[in-house]
Design a protein around this motif. Structure first.
Motif, PDB file in Angstrom:
ATOM      1  N   MET A 173     -49.398  20.502  -1.800  1.00 38.68           N
ATOM      2  CA  MET A 173     -49.741  21.496  -0.793  1.00 38.68           C
ATOM      3  C   MET A 173     -49.041  21.136   0.504  1.00 38.68           C
ATOM      4  N   VAL A 174     -48.401  22.122   1.112  1.00 32.14           N
ATOM      5  CA  VAL A 174     -47.607  21.917   2.323  1.00 32.14           C
ATOM      6  C   VAL A 174     -48.169  22.788   3.438  1.00 32.14           C
ATOM      7  N   GLY A 175     -48.492  22.171   4.587  1.00 33.12           N
ATOM      8  CA  GLY A 175     -49.028  22.970   5.675  1.00 33.12           C
ATOM      9  C   GLY A 175     -49.106  22.228   6.986  1.00 33.12           C
ATOM     10  N   ASN A 176     -49.416  22.968   8.027  1.00 32.47           N
ATOM     11  CA  ASN A 176     -49.461  22.394   9.374  1.00 32.47           C
ATOM     12  C   ASN A 176     -50.829  21.836   9.748  1.00 32.47           C
ATOM     13  N   SER A 177     -51.858  22.129   8.951  1.00 32.12           N
ATOM     14  CA  SER A 177     -53.210  21.688   9.271  1.00 32.12           C
ATOM     15  C   SER A 177     -53.634  20.517   8.394  1.00 32.12           C
ATOM     16  N   VAL A 178     -53.865  19.371   9.022  1.00 29.73           N
ATOM     17  CA  VAL A 178     -54.377  18.218   8.272  1.00 29.73           C
ATOM     18  C   VAL A 178     -55.742  18.558   7.683  1.00 29.73           C
ATOM     19  N   LYS A 179     -56.565  19.228   8.475  1.00 24.42           N
ATOM     20  CA  LYS A 179     -57.933  19.520   8.048  1.00 24.42           C
ATOM     21  C   LYS A 179     -57.991  20.477   6.860  1.00 24.42           C
ATOM     22  N   SER A 180     -57.182  21.525   6.885  1.00 21.08           N
ATOM     23  CA  SER A 180     -57.277  22.572   5.864  1.00 21.08           C
ATOM     24  C   SER A 180     -56.259  22.460   4.742  1.00 21.08           C
ATOM     25  N   ASP A 181     -55.050  22.025   5.067  1.00 18.97           N
ATOM     26  CA  ASP A 181     -53.973  22.009   4.076  1.00 18.97           C
ATOM     27  C   ASP A 181     -53.809  20.665   3.384  1.00 18.97           C
ATOM     28  N   VAL A 182     -54.098  19.588   4.093  1.00 20.57           N
ATOM     29  CA  VAL A 182     -53.805  18.255   3.560  1.00 20.57           C
ATOM     30  C   VAL A 182     -55.023  17.583   2.937  1.00 20.57           C
ATOM     31  N   ILE A 183     -56.057  17.386   3.711  1.00 21.55           N
ATOM     32  CA  ILE A 183     -57.199  16.603   3.232  1.00 21.55           C
ATOM     33  C   ILE A 183     -57.852  17.207   1.993  1.00 21.55           C
ATOM     34  N   PRO A 184     -58.204  18.497   1.971  1.00 15.60           N
ATOM     35  CA  PRO A 184     -58.818  19.034   0.757  1.00 15.60           C
ATOM     36  C   PRO A 184     -57.877  19.048  -0.443  1.00 15.60           C
ATOM     37  N   ALA A 185     -56.581  19.185  -0.215  1.00 19.12           N
ATOM     38  CA  ALA A 185     -55.625  19.122  -1.323  1.00 19.12           C
ATOM     39  C   ALA A 185     -55.591  17.720  -1.915  1.00 19.12           C
TER      40      ALA A 185
END
Length: 232
Positions: A173-185
């Motif tokens: 998962m690639v995204g600008n939000s650590v909270k929404s794009d990174v941690i849950p992925a």
């Protein structure tokens, strides 16, 4: 030849195209309209409080933001805000909904390149109609094998989205939000790639999981193909 990563999910707002900058500009207009009632710093805090309070009612997106501005305006003015100001706030929200899409650097080239050997997904949250509009205007729609527009991003969303494409173990998962794009992925078992944006909504701020074996950060999307090759 496929790498360890066979499926790549992309966030949309502030990962593929500009988004937060329009919220910031509207907040400046909001502050000007309410300047007779409250100082800008206090107004900003009241708006953030209203947004957080309303996420469960309206979800993420411009419509909820506009309603939160109206609510905050009524609160800080003790219900004395003129109808003309409310009308201007509604106009501001409608202008945001009609704003043309501005793709971020490298987006089209990177997705085109990666789609040759990977399943490419769009996984974004927000208002359904607005996200569909932005996707259509972006010209990227045909590049995605699946599109998920969700109310929020939690590990189960990624588990479900990646399941038809081999599961999370070979997904990114690639995204600008650590909270929404990174941690849950990461919690779902996928790779989590952070691509910082100059502007980030306060709600999306979180500490980077730097020690996690599947976490990476790149400066921009142009670095993504090289990163994926290095994971072989």
């Amino acid at each position: 030849m496929r790498t360890k990563v066979t499926t790549i999910g992309f966030d949309a707002d502030d990962t593929l195209w500009q988004n937060e900058q329009f919220f910031r500009l509207t907040q400046e207009r909001f502050a000007e309209l309410l300047s007779d009632f409250v100082d800008p710093d206090h107004l900003a805090a009241r708006l953030v409080a209203a947004e957080r309070r309303n996420l469960g009612r309206y979800g993420f997106g411009i419509k909820g933001f506009t309603l939160s501005m109206i609510e905050a305006a009524i609160e800080v003015s003790d219900a004395k805000v003129p109808a003309s100001v409310i009308a201007e706030l509604i106009d501001a929200g409608q202008e945001m909904l009609a704003h043309p899409i501005e793709l971020l650097p490298h987006v089209e080239d990177v997705i085109t390149e990666l789609s040759r050997d990977h399943a490419i997904l769009l996984i974004t949250k927000g208002d359904l109609l607005d996200q569909e509009r932005k996707l259509a205007q972006s010209g990227l729609g045909e590049m995605f094998e699946a599109v998920e527009i969700v109310s929020d991003k939690v590990p189960g969303v990624y588990t479900r989205a990646f399941a038809p494409f081999g599961g999370t173990s070979t997904a990114m998962m690639v995204g600008n939000s650590v909270k929404s794009d990174v941690i849950p992925a990461l919690e779902a078992g996928a790779w989590g790639i952070h691509v910082p944006h100059d502007l980030t909504w306060e709600y999306e701020l979180a500490d980077e999981p730097a020690a996690h074996a599947r976490f990476r950060q790149i400066e921009d999307l142009g670095q993504l193909p090289k990163l994926i090759r290095e994971l072989v």
